[in-house]
Design a protein around this motif. Structure first.
Motif, mmCIF file in Angstrom:
data_model
loop_
_atom_site.group_PDB
_atom_site.id
_atom_site.type_symbol
_atom_site.label_atom_id
_atom_site.label_comp_id
_atom_site.label_asym_id
_atom_site.label_seq_id
_atom_site.Cartn_x
_atom_site.Cartn_y
_atom_site.Cartn_z
ATOM 1 N N ALA A 228 0.818 -1.214 -0.026
ATOM 2 C CA ALA A 228 0.123 -0.124 0.044
ATOM 3 C C ALA A 228 0.970 1.188 -0.151
ATOM 4 C CB ALA A 228 -0.791 0.020 1.099
ATOM 5 N N SER B 72 -5.038 2.272 1.872
ATOM 6 C CA SER B 72 -4.084 1.722 2.911
ATOM 7 C C SER B 72 -5.037 0.570 3.485
ATOM 8 C CB SER B 72 -4.060 2.870 4.077
ATOM 9 O OG SER B 72 -3.635 3.951 3.670
ATOM 10 N N ARG C 269 -4.136 -5.452 -0.063
ATOM 11 C CA ARG C 269 -4.615 -4.270 0.954
ATOM 12 C C ARG C 269 -5.269 -5.178 2.274
ATOM 13 N NH1 ARG C 269 -1.878 -2.825 -1.967
ATOM 14 N NH2 ARG C 269 -1.959 -1.038 -3.279
#
Length: 411
Positions: A218, A301, A330
Motif C-alpha cells: 500500500a 491503505s 490491502r
C-alpha cells in the motif's frame, strides 16, 4: 501464458435477468473466462437491458452473440414463425406441450409464444448447456427452454435470491442439471431449507482476475486512506461504517475515507456524515467504472466493508470487492456474516460483529496502528485469493460441472 482452448468443452449459453450490470462484473468475468478457456465466443441473452447508471463491466468484442428478450417483438414475426416451424418439425409433441401448458413457472401465453425465438438463438449458436446467475424470473424461462429444447440448464445462486425470496427456488431448480452457489454457508441453507440433494448442489466460488489486481504494498499516505466500495443499500452497512469512523475520530485516530458507489441511501449517508462531523474526512465518489474503482482500491491503505443483514433479510454472500482488495495486497476489515469468513479466514483480515460500530472501529484501529499486523494480513489475503478465489478457477469449475465432471458436491 494464455490457456489452451478446449474445443470439446460444452458450449455454454447464458440467459440472464439483466446484462451487463456494473455491480455484477463477476458474471461478465465468468463469461469472458469461459470463452477464453474454450475458444468459443460468448452467447448471451438477457430479459432486460440495464437501467440508467447500472450498465458496466462488459466491452463487446467481435463474434459476441447478445440478444435481449424485449427485442423479440412484432417486427420479428417472420423469424418467430420460422423458429416455431423448426421446433415443431423436430419435436412436435414437445413444442405443442410447451405452447399449451405454462409449466411450473406459469409463463404467460405471450411469453410461451416468444420462447421459440430464444430457443433458436441458442441452438443456432451451437449451445449445448444453458447457465444463469441468480434465481430470479429468468430461471422460469430457463426451465421452459429446457422443456422446449431438451438442453440441460443450471444456475449459480448468490445472496438475495436465497436469503430474501427462496419460496420460488424449489420449483425453479427442480429440473436443473446442477445448482452452484458461492459459499458453504449458502449450500447449507439450500440443503436445509429446500431439501435439495447434496450431490446436485456445488460450491463454485466467485473469483477475481489476478493479473488485473497485481499484489503490491500500500502506498504511504498521511493520513491513511480507508476505502469502501459497494451499493449504498442497507446490507452494505455504510451507516455503521460512518458511526465507526466517528468513534475513531473521537479517539484521535487520523484517516481519510473514500466511499465508492451509489444507491438509494446515498443522500441519507451524506447527511449522516455531516451530522457526525465527518464531512471533511469522508468523500462520496459515486459510481465508478471497474478500472477506476480498482485504482481507488490500489491507492488505499485499508479496505473496509461493514456488511450486515438488511431489514428484508438480504445480506451479502461473499463480496467480490473484498477479493479484489485482498488480491491487491490491502488489509481488509469486514464482518462475521454469511460466507465472508470463508474468504477472510483467520489471519487473512479482521472481522467485526455485524451492525456494531464499536467492534468495527476497534478492528480498524488495530489495522491502522499495527503496521506488522497490516503487512501479515495483506500477504495472507493475497495467498487466500490465489488458492481459492480466482476467476479462472470459477470458470473452469462451471465448465467441469456442465460437462458432468468433478467430485460430487465439491468446490
Amino acid at each position: 501464458m494464455k490457456p489452451r482452448p478446449t474445443p470439446d468443452a460444452p458450449r455454454l449459453g447464458y440467459l440472464l435477468r439483466t446484462f451487463p450490470v456494473l455491480s455484477e462484473t463477476f458474471v461478465a468475468g465468468e463469461i469472458r473466462s469461459v470463452a477464453a478457456l474454450t475458444g468459443q465466443a460468448p452467447v448471451v441473452a438477457a430479459l432486460y437491458r440495464p437501467g440508467p447508471g447500472q450498465a458496466g463491466g462488459w466491452s463487446p468484442a467481435p463474434g459476441d452473440a447478445l440478444r435481449y428478450w424485449n427485442d423479440i417483438d412484432k417486427r420479428h414475426l417472420g423469424g418467430l414463425a420460422l423458429a416455431h416451424a423448426g421446433l415443431l418439425a423436430k419435436a412436435p409433441a414437445r413444442c405443442l406441450d410447451c405452447l399449451l401448458w405454462p409449466g411450473p413457472g406459469r409463463l404467460a401465453l405471450k411469453d410461451r409464444i416468444k420462447a421459440p425465438a430464444l430457443a433458436r438463438f441458442f441452438l443456432d449458436h451451437g449451445v449445448t448447456h444453458l447457465h444463469s446467475h441468480f434465481g430470479w424470473e429468468q430461471a422460469d424461462m430457463l426451465a421452459h427452454l429446457h422443456r422446449l429444447t431438451g438442453l440441460p440448464f443450471s444456475l449459480t445462486l448468490h445472496a438475495a435470491d436465497i436469503f430474501v425470496s427462496p419460496d420460488c427456488l424449489r420449483q425453479r431448480l427442480a429440473d436443473a442439471a446442477f445448482v452452484a452457489t458461492i459459499s458453504d454457508y449458502n449450500k447449507a441453507l439450500l440443503l436445509d431449507r429446500l431439501g435439495l440433494p447434496g450431490e446436485r448442489v456445488h460450491v463454485v466460488r466467485c473469483g477475481v482476475d489476478l493479473p488485473t489486481f497485481p499484489f503490491g504494498p500500500a502506498p504511504e499516505a498521511s493520513p491513511p486512506r480507508l476505502v469502501s466500495i459497494g451499493r449504498m443499500v442497507p446490507k452494505k452497512g455504510f451507516d455503521v461504517l460512518l458511526r465507526a469512523l466517528a468513534l475513531l475520530r473521537d479517539d484521535g485516530v487520523a484517516f481519510a475515507a473514500e466511499l465508492v458507489g451509489d444507491g438509494p441511501l446515498r443522500s441519507d449517508l451524506a447527511r449522516l456524515a455531516g451530522q457526525l462531523g465527518l464531512a471533511d474526512a469522508v468523500t462520496f465518489t459515486g459510481t465508478l467504472e471497474p478500472s477506476e474503482a480498482a485504482c481507488r482500491l490500489g491507492r488505499g491503505s485499508v479496505f473496509v466493508l461493514a456488511c450486515q443483514k438488511g431489514p428484508d433479510g438480504d445480506m451479502d454472500g461473499i463480496p467480490v470487492a473484498l477479493m479484489e482488495a485482498m488480491a491487491l495486497g490491502r488489509p481488509v476489515v469486514s464482518t462475521l456474516l454469511s460466507g465472508i469468513p470463508e474468504l477472510v479466514a483467520d489471519g487473512c483480515g479482521l472481522l467485526a460483529a455485524p451492525g456494531d460500530p464499536r467492534s468495527l472501529a476497534e478492528a480498524l484501529r488495530r489495522v491502522l496502528s499495527e503496521k506488522d499486523l497490516a503487512g501479515r494480513l495483506a500477504a495472507a489475503g493475497r495467498q487466500r485469493v490465489e488458492e481459492a478465489f480466482t476467476l479462472d478457477g470459477q470458470a473452469r469449475r462451471i465448465l467441469e460441472l456442465a460437462a458432468g465432471r468433478g467430485p460430487e458436491g465439491q468446490a
